[in-house]
Design a protein around this motif. Sequence first.
Motif, PDB file in Angstrom:
ATOM      1  N   MET A   1       0.696  -1.316  -0.035  1.00  0.00           N
ATOM      2  CA  MET A   1      -0.005  -0.018  -0.103  1.00  0.00           C
ATOM      3  C   MET A   1       0.878   1.195   0.000  1.00  0.00           C
ATOM      4  SD  MET A   1      -3.149   1.115   0.068  1.00  0.00           S
ATOM      5  CE  MET A   1      -4.004  -0.092   0.382  1.00  0.00           C
ATOM      6  N   LYS A   2       0.511   2.172  -1.014  1.00  0.00           N
ATOM      7  CA  LYS A   2       1.520   3.284  -1.153  1.00  0.00           C
ATOM      8  C   LYS A   2       1.318   4.179   0.255  1.00  0.00           C
ATOM      9  CE  LYS A   2       1.221   3.596  -6.148  1.00  0.00           C
ATOM     10  NZ  LYS A   2       0.930   4.651  -7.205  1.00  0.00           N
ATOM     11  N   GLY A   3       2.439   4.718   0.731  1.00  0.00           N
ATOM     12  CA  GLY A   3       2.333   5.679   1.742  1.00  0.00           C
ATOM     13  C   GLY A   3       2.733   5.017   2.962  1.00  0.00           C
ATOM     14  N   MET A   4       2.693   3.683   3.074  1.00  0.00           N
ATOM     15  CA  MET A   4       2.661   2.965   4.264  1.00  0.00           C
ATOM     16  C   MET A   4       4.292   2.793   4.598  1.00  0.00           C
ATOM     17  SD  MET A   4       1.158  -0.259   5.889  1.00  0.00           S
ATOM     18  CE  MET A   4       1.670  -1.189   7.331  1.00  0.00           C
ATOM     19  N   ALA A   5       4.746   3.288   5.769  1.00  0.00           N
ATOM     20  CA  ALA A   5       6.234   3.134   6.139  1.00  0.00           C
ATOM     21  C   ALA A   5       6.413   2.131   7.417  1.00  0.00           C
ATOM     22  CB  ALA A   5       6.830   4.622   6.320  1.00  0.00           C
ATOM     23  N   ARG A   6       5.641   2.442   8.233  1.00  0.00           N
ATOM     24  CA  ARG A   6       6.011   1.484   9.643  1.00  0.00           C
ATOM     25  C   ARG A   6       4.731   1.674  10.572  1.00  0.00           C
ATOM     26  NH1 ARG A   6       9.493   5.109  13.842  1.00  0.00           N
ATOM     27  NH2 ARG A   6       8.323   3.749  15.130  1.00  0.00           N
ATOM     28  N   VAL A   7       4.949   0.913  11.556  1.00  0.00           N
ATOM     29  CA  VAL A   7       3.683   0.775  12.647  1.00  0.00           C
ATOM     30  C   VAL A   7       4.341   1.056  13.744  1.00  0.00           C
ATOM     31  CG1 VAL A   7       2.264  -0.881  13.615  1.00  0.00           C
ATOM     32  CG2 VAL A   7       2.916  -1.202  11.153  1.00  0.00           C
ATOM     33  N   TRP A   8       3.352   2.153  14.471  1.00  0.00           N
ATOM     34  CA  TRP A   8       3.884   2.663  15.677  1.00  0.00           C
ATOM     35  C   TRP A   8       2.955   1.684  16.775  1.00  0.00           C
ATOM     36  CZ3 TRP A   8       3.491   5.402  11.426  1.00  0.00           C
ATOM     37  CH2 TRP A   8       4.382   6.407  11.114  1.00  0.00           C
ATOM     38  N   ILE A   9       3.612   1.579  18.092  1.00  0.00           N
ATOM     39  CA  ILE A   9       2.835   1.123  19.238  1.00  0.00           C
ATOM     40  C   ILE A   9       2.677   2.188  20.224  1.00  0.00           C
ATOM     41  CG2 ILE A   9       3.082  -0.659  20.997  1.00  0.00           C
ATOM     42  CD1 ILE A   9       4.606  -2.483  19.344  1.00  0.00           C
ATOM     43  N   ASP A  10       1.500   2.416  20.662  1.00  0.00           N
ATOM     44  CA  ASP A  10       1.113   3.394  21.730  1.00  0.00           C
ATOM     45  C   ASP A  10       0.819   2.689  22.896  1.00  0.00           C
ATOM     46  OD1 ASP A  10       1.492   5.419  19.771  1.00  0.00           O
ATOM     47  OD2 ASP A  10      -0.697   5.165  19.064  1.00  0.00           O
ATOM     48  N   ASP A  11       1.218   3.287  24.011  1.00  0.00           N
ATOM     49  CA  ASP A  11       0.804   2.902  25.654  1.00  0.00           C
ATOM     50  C   ASP A  11      -0.451   3.616  25.759  1.00  0.00           C
ATOM     51  OD1 ASP A  11       0.169   2.135  27.915  1.00  0.00           O
ATOM     52  OD2 ASP A  11       2.281   2.129  28.741  1.00  0.00           O
ATOM     53  N   LEU A  12      -1.676   3.201  25.695  1.00  0.00           N
ATOM     54  CA  LEU A  12      -2.863   3.882  25.884  1.00  0.00           C
ATOM     55  C   LEU A  12      -3.238   4.095  27.331  1.00  0.00           C
ATOM     56  CD1 LEU A  12      -5.277   2.124  23.408  1.00  0.00           C
ATOM     57  CD2 LEU A  12      -3.991   4.201  23.131  1.00  0.00           C
ATOM     58  N   TRP A  13      -2.409   3.615  28.512  1.00  0.00           N
ATOM     59  CA  TRP A  13      -2.631   3.631  29.644  1.00  0.00           C
ATOM     60  C   TRP A  13      -1.559   4.633  30.461  1.00  0.00           C
ATOM     61  CZ3 TRP A  13      -3.503  -1.792  32.327  1.00  0.00           C
ATOM     62  CH2 TRP A  13      -4.798  -2.214  31.525  1.00  0.00           C
TER      63      TRP A  13
END
Length: 428
Positions: A1-13
Amino acid sequence: MKGMARVWIDDLWLKNDDGVPPPPQAKRSLAACRDPMRAQVDERWRSSRYGRGRRWRCRWYTVEGTTRRQHSQSFAKLADAEAFRAAMEDDVRRGRYASPHDAKRRFRDVADMWLRSKNNVSEGVRLRYECELRVYVNPRWSDVPIGAITHDDIARWVASLATGDYPAELHRGRAAKPLSPRSVKSIVKVVFAGVLEYAVKARYLMENPARDVEVPRPEYKDLVFLNVPEIEQLARSAEVIGRPVDGLIIRFQSYVGTRINESFALQVGDLDLTNRQIRIRRTWKNSASKQRLGPPKSGKPRTVAIPKFLVKPLREQIKGQPETAYVFRSAKGGHVNDHNWRRRVWHKAVELAGLQDVEGLTPHSLRHSYAAIAIKAGADVKILQRQMGHTSASLTLDVYGFLFPERLGQVADAVDAEVTAALVSRRG
């Protein structure tokens, strides 16, 4: 998919406080506690979602045209989020990524795309696809997002098709009835799975959930064969019911083995009676409204051989006719319509010949009869494949392989003779 570079992981707490991240001891305390509310985490580090829902979120972006879309998926454990990120980034590198936005496409929209892509099927096959989609597939799956279709959902649907408990769009309020294994296979493995396979190729889905779904095994039914005396009796009956050409049609089908609409599409110029060969270039294709000429079922022409005893009647049949005239002509000189011929000649000839009790006897049975006669006469599988126009020798074996049982004994006898001779030679 164009424009997709990486995945981030967020801590929601947990959150930063004026740019300062939570201390390591707060994170360790939270990881060690079953109840996050008892963890030693100062209020300043707690987010508004602290302790509620899944803690970890994977977040990534795609660019579709000029639109930038955010996608996300949440996890209870950090290890699961990290595994998802690794798999996602691997899919992107290998070109296997499917956007969650595309997975929300409705099944019927993708089915329309799939149907438009079928550029190499006959009109009759296309009509069958359209019918199966309209009557059996769309009533169940039309508005379902393709990404929400599961293997278990499909398995339950397959079971309902076999029992008659399925939604359908039937004419005049007719009730659904159990479908044969052959029909279920066509609906599920050809049409329904074909739509989802198109979605995979278009990268709307990462995998096809219908690919490995089991369908009922078609019941084996013996092919119907006529022997030579029965064929001759049927041909004479066809001459009595119709015209001499109708008896020739019966014999041609039985002793040459072409498909009936290949025979009815033959023109005088296709016959080389001197060399006893015929070129199969075209066939009649049946549609809901009319017949039209098209290539043979295999998609390419082939040359077939004819026995000597058919040369004389064929020569008489085409005598004085131009190259473009049909070999088998109706009373008015045009081509023979197979549906009309079955109704006008075939059914009556079968009854007159006393063959009405032969279950499953159709004009196609004459093609099977040819195969049985040819195999008994010593034809090998490759020659039979070429004559009958099968796409592969394996297809010929799948249909007629059981007619070769005595060959197994011949092979065993040949091996026995070879080994015995070698052993005797060594002793000498």
